[in-house]
Design an enzyme around this catalytic site. Structure first.
Site, mmCIF file in Angstrom:
data_model
loop_
_atom_site.group_PDB
_atom_site.id
_atom_site.type_symbol
_atom_site.label_atom_id
_atom_site.label_comp_id
_atom_site.label_asym_id
_atom_site.label_seq_id
_atom_site.Cartn_x
_atom_site.Cartn_y
_atom_site.Cartn_z
ATOM 1 N N ILE A 21 0.811 -1.064 -0.060
ATOM 2 C CA ILE A 21 -0.186 -0.100 0.040
ATOM 3 C C ILE A 21 0.941 1.308 0.186
ATOM 4 C CG2 ILE A 21 -1.503 1.503 1.365
ATOM 5 C CD1 ILE A 21 -2.868 -1.432 2.385
ATOM 6 N N ARG A 41 12.863 -0.835 7.451
ATOM 7 C CA ARG A 41 13.578 -1.569 8.197
ATOM 8 C C ARG A 41 15.074 -1.344 7.819
ATOM 9 N NH1 ARG A 41 10.907 -6.825 10.291
ATOM 10 N NH2 ARG A 41 9.757 -6.922 8.310
ATOM 11 N N TYR A 168 -4.601 -11.881 13.409
ATOM 12 C CA TYR A 168 -4.279 -10.555 12.274
ATOM 13 C C TYR A 168 -5.283 -9.474 12.853
ATOM 14 C CZ TYR A 168 -4.239 -7.290 8.607
ATOM 15 O OH TYR A 168 -4.325 -5.940 7.944
ATOM 16 N N LYS A 172 -4.844 -5.703 14.645
ATOM 17 C CA LYS A 172 -5.204 -4.610 13.935
ATOM 18 C C LYS A 172 -6.401 -3.850 14.929
ATOM 19 C CE LYS A 172 -3.956 -3.105 10.525
ATOM 20 N NZ LYS A 172 -2.734 -2.241 10.360
ATOM 21 N N PRO A 196 -9.261 -0.258 5.341
ATOM 22 C CA PRO A 196 -9.417 -0.834 3.825
ATOM 23 C C PRO A 196 -9.943 -2.338 4.230
ATOM 24 C CG PRO A 196 -7.265 -0.027 4.326
ATOM 25 C CD PRO A 196 -7.913 -0.006 5.641
ATOM 26 N N PHE A 233 -15.946 -11.333 1.688
ATOM 27 C CA PHE A 233 -15.096 -10.514 2.066
ATOM 28 C C PHE A 233 -15.334 -8.998 1.388
ATOM 29 C CE2 PHE A 233 -12.642 -12.890 -0.693
ATOM 30 C CZ PHE A 233 -12.138 -12.256 -1.513
HETATM 31 P P1 NAP Z 1 3.327 -5.238 3.218
HETATM 32 O O1 NAP Z 1 3.398 -4.919 1.843
HETATM 33 O O2 NAP Z 1 3.876 -6.407 3.971
HETATM 34 O O3 NAP Z 1 3.702 -3.857 4.018
HETATM 35 C C1 NAP Z 1 3.969 -3.988 5.651
HETATM 36 C C2 NAP Z 1 5.119 -2.867 5.784
HETATM 37 O O4 NAP Z 1 5.353 -3.156 7.137
HETATM 38 C C3 NAP Z 1 6.356 -3.322 5.155
HETATM 39 O O5 NAP Z 1 6.934 -2.435 4.762
HETATM 40 C C4 NAP Z 1 7.385 -3.989 6.387
HETATM 41 O O6 NAP Z 1 8.681 -3.811 6.155
HETATM 42 C C5 NAP Z 1 6.686 -3.268 7.424
HETATM 43 N N1 NAP Z 1 7.136 -3.745 8.658
HETATM 44 C C6 NAP Z 1 6.881 -5.067 9.088
HETATM 45 N N2 NAP Z 1 7.222 -5.252 10.477
HETATM 46 C C7 NAP Z 1 7.928 -4.222 10.476
HETATM 47 C C8 NAP Z 1 8.767 -3.935 11.673
HETATM 48 N N3 NAP Z 1 9.077 -4.783 12.870
HETATM 49 N N4 NAP Z 1 9.597 -2.604 11.692
HETATM 50 C C9 NAP Z 1 9.393 -1.845 10.617
HETATM 51 N N5 NAP Z 1 8.555 -2.139 9.543
HETATM 52 C C10 NAP Z 1 7.881 -3.311 9.502
HETATM 53 O O7 NAP Z 1 1.609 -5.050 3.653
HETATM 54 P P2 NAP Z 1 0.505 -4.130 2.917
HETATM 55 O O8 NAP Z 1 -0.550 -4.938 2.457
HETATM 56 O O9 NAP Z 1 0.773 -3.153 2.291
HETATM 57 O O10 NAP Z 1 -0.115 -3.656 4.289
HETATM 58 C C11 NAP Z 1 0.222 -2.268 4.879
HETATM 59 C C12 NAP Z 1 -0.828 -1.742 6.158
HETATM 60 O O11 NAP Z 1 -2.082 -1.809 5.482
HETATM 61 C C13 NAP Z 1 -0.781 -2.806 7.143
HETATM 62 O O12 NAP Z 1 -0.953 -1.892 8.533
HETATM 63 C C14 NAP Z 1 -1.828 -3.501 7.093
HETATM 64 O O13 NAP Z 1 -2.443 -4.156 8.192
HETATM 65 C C15 NAP Z 1 -2.857 -2.614 6.327
HETATM 66 N N6 NAP Z 1 -3.951 -3.318 5.496
HETATM 67 C C16 NAP Z 1 -3.568 -4.162 4.431
HETATM 68 C C17 NAP Z 1 -4.637 -4.710 3.664
HETATM 69 C C18 NAP Z 1 -4.493 -5.533 2.530
HETATM 70 O O14 NAP Z 1 -5.228 -6.329 2.078
HETATM 71 N N7 NAP Z 1 -3.252 -5.335 2.167
HETATM 72 C C19 NAP Z 1 -6.177 -4.298 4.188
HETATM 73 C C20 NAP Z 1 -6.221 -3.607 5.332
HETATM 74 C C21 NAP Z 1 -5.146 -3.028 5.871
HETATM 75 P P3 NAP Z 1 9.693 -4.559 5.509
HETATM 76 O O15 NAP Z 1 9.588 -4.309 3.948
HETATM 77 O O16 NAP Z 1 11.064 -4.447 6.050
HETATM 78 O O17 NAP Z 1 9.205 -6.074 5.588
#
Ligand code: NAP
Length: 358
Positions: A21, A41, A168, A172, A196, A233
């Site tokens: 995202i 990171r 999960y 959240k 989202p 969903f």
């Molecule tokens: P993603 O691509 O896996 O992104 C997660 C991010 O969090 C990555 O940049 C990761 O860094 C970072 N992260 C994880 N652990 C960390 C740590 N210990 N310290 C620092 N950074 C850390 O997932 P995404 O789908 O884009 O999700 C982003 C956000 O949107 C999350 O909060 C998720 O809960 C929320 N969300 C996602 C969805 C969906 O369907 N995708 C829906 C609703 C909400 P690294 O690259 O270093 O691993």
């Protein structure tokens, strides 16, 4: 949306900039000409940061990387210095894990605490936007039975997830609750939580552990070739989610509060059908609809997180989301689900993330 929409302020902090995202949020901020403090990171990770650097070179804004970890207290101080706007996306969204507390709950909750406490110490901060989730609005599909209007709204809170049941979603929920608690303890910055549903659509780069990509891989690579159950969903395109982050962080007229981002009430069978119609027999996409009783019997042996409780309270139970606030206040226009799913799958095929049958 066209660039040049928002009045430029100082630098914007974006946590988890390497994420799925966040990639699109970063792109839009750079298109708008902002300086982005990208907290990641490992800024030395070329595979993840290189494509973002290359993107920044083509766009008017400026990208600066900062090393920060959700679990290290004070680690966002340097990245936040001088920022008026903080966008906190970093948090693990994993389909598979071994230790839910360590891999999901601790980074989500401690990370939110860490970033928002830093905002309390950073005098320049005026607005904080967190990427929460629909998972903080509801736990199980069966929760819809308790909802007055038969569609989830921002008034609902997930009260049914636990460490051993949808961890999960639990992570959240705890994180968003903590954010509201911290926001209420001060009055310099206002908080917006974006919620989202399942995010789909192509990534800026598809090298991420995001559960969104994991699900599409499972659909495309044969893991689910036996079939899928009707598991309803909500779904939303990543570009709409990114636009909501810009609006919420940069437009001061957007009121503090929660905003559900969900364009479509769908399910696994419909998603698989969209992909099959486009990609035909070239991939081991699911063809059959698995009945609930069969999933109830076999599910827990196939995937340990698919417990009998999860199956009973989710499979075959339709849900709906009220996305009015996102349309009326954030101005979001939701594109067709087919566009998001097909573009994402196509990108994954090109990147070699799903293998054709022959
Ligand atoms: P993603 O691509 O896996 O992104 C997660 C991010 O969090 C990555 O940049 C990761 O860094 C970072 N992260 C994880 N652990 C960390 C740590 N210990 N310290 C620092 N950074 C850390 O997932 P995404 O789908 O884009 O999700 C982003 C956000 O949107 C999350 O909060 C998720 O809960 C929320 N969300 C996602 C969805 C969906 O369907 N995708 C829906 C609703 C909400 P690294 O690259 O270093 O691993």
């Amino acid at each position: 949306m066209a660039a040049g929409v928002y009045k430029r302020t100082g630098p914007v902090l974006l946590t988890g900039a390497t994420g799925y995202i966040a990639g699109w949020v970063l792109r839009r901020l750079l298109e708008e000409g902002f300086t982005v403090h990208a907290a990641v990171r490992d800024p030395g990770n070329d595979e993840k940061c290189g494509p973002l650097e290359a993107m920044a070179k083509e766009l008017p804004g400026t990208l600066r990387f900062f090393a920060a970890d959700l679990l290290e207290e004070g680690s966002y101080a340097a990245a936040m210095a001088g920022c008026e706007r903080v966008i906190h996306t970093a948090s693990p969204f994993l389909m598979r894990f071994e230790d839910a507390r360590r891999e999901l709950v601790e980074p989500a909750l401690e990370g939110t605490r860490n970033v928002l406490k830093e905002a309390m110490r950073t005098e320049t901060v005026k607005r904080v936007v967190i990427t929460s989730s629909c998972a903080a609005v509801y736990g199980d599909n069966a929760d819809i039975r308790e909802v007055p209007g038969k569609a989830f709204t921002e008034a609902e809170w997930n009260a049914t997830s636990r460490l051993d049941h949808k961890p999960y979603s639990y992570s959240k929920t705890l994180a968003e609750k903590e954010a509201w608690k911290l926001a209420e303890g001060q009055d310099r910055w206002s908080l917006v939580a974006l919620n989202p549903s399942l995010v789909l659509g192509p990534g800026i780069q598809p090298m991420t552990r995001s559960g969104s990509f994991e699900l599409m891989r499972d659909l495309g690579n044969g893991t689910l070739s036996m079939g899928v159950p009707v598991y309803p969903f909500g779904a939303v395109d990543v570009r709409e989610v990114a636009e909501a982050h810009l609006k919420a962080s940069l437009d001061e007229s957007v009121a503090s509060g929660r905003y559900i981002l969900s364009g479509h009430d769908t399910d696994l069978v419909e998603l698989a059908g969209i992909l099959r119609a486009e990609f035909g027999d070239r991939f081991a996409l699911p063809r059959r609809v698995l009945p609930k009783w069969l999933v109830w019997l076999a599910g827990p042996f196939v995937d340990p997180s698919l417990t009998r409780a999860v199956i009973s309270r989710n499979v075959g139970i339709r849900i709906a989301f009220d996305n009015r606030r996102s349309r009326e206040i954030l101005g979001i226009r939701y594109r067709p689900l087919k566009d998001s799913a097909v573009e994402m799958f196509r990108q994954m095929v090109s990147a070699g993330l799903v293998d054709p049958l022959h």
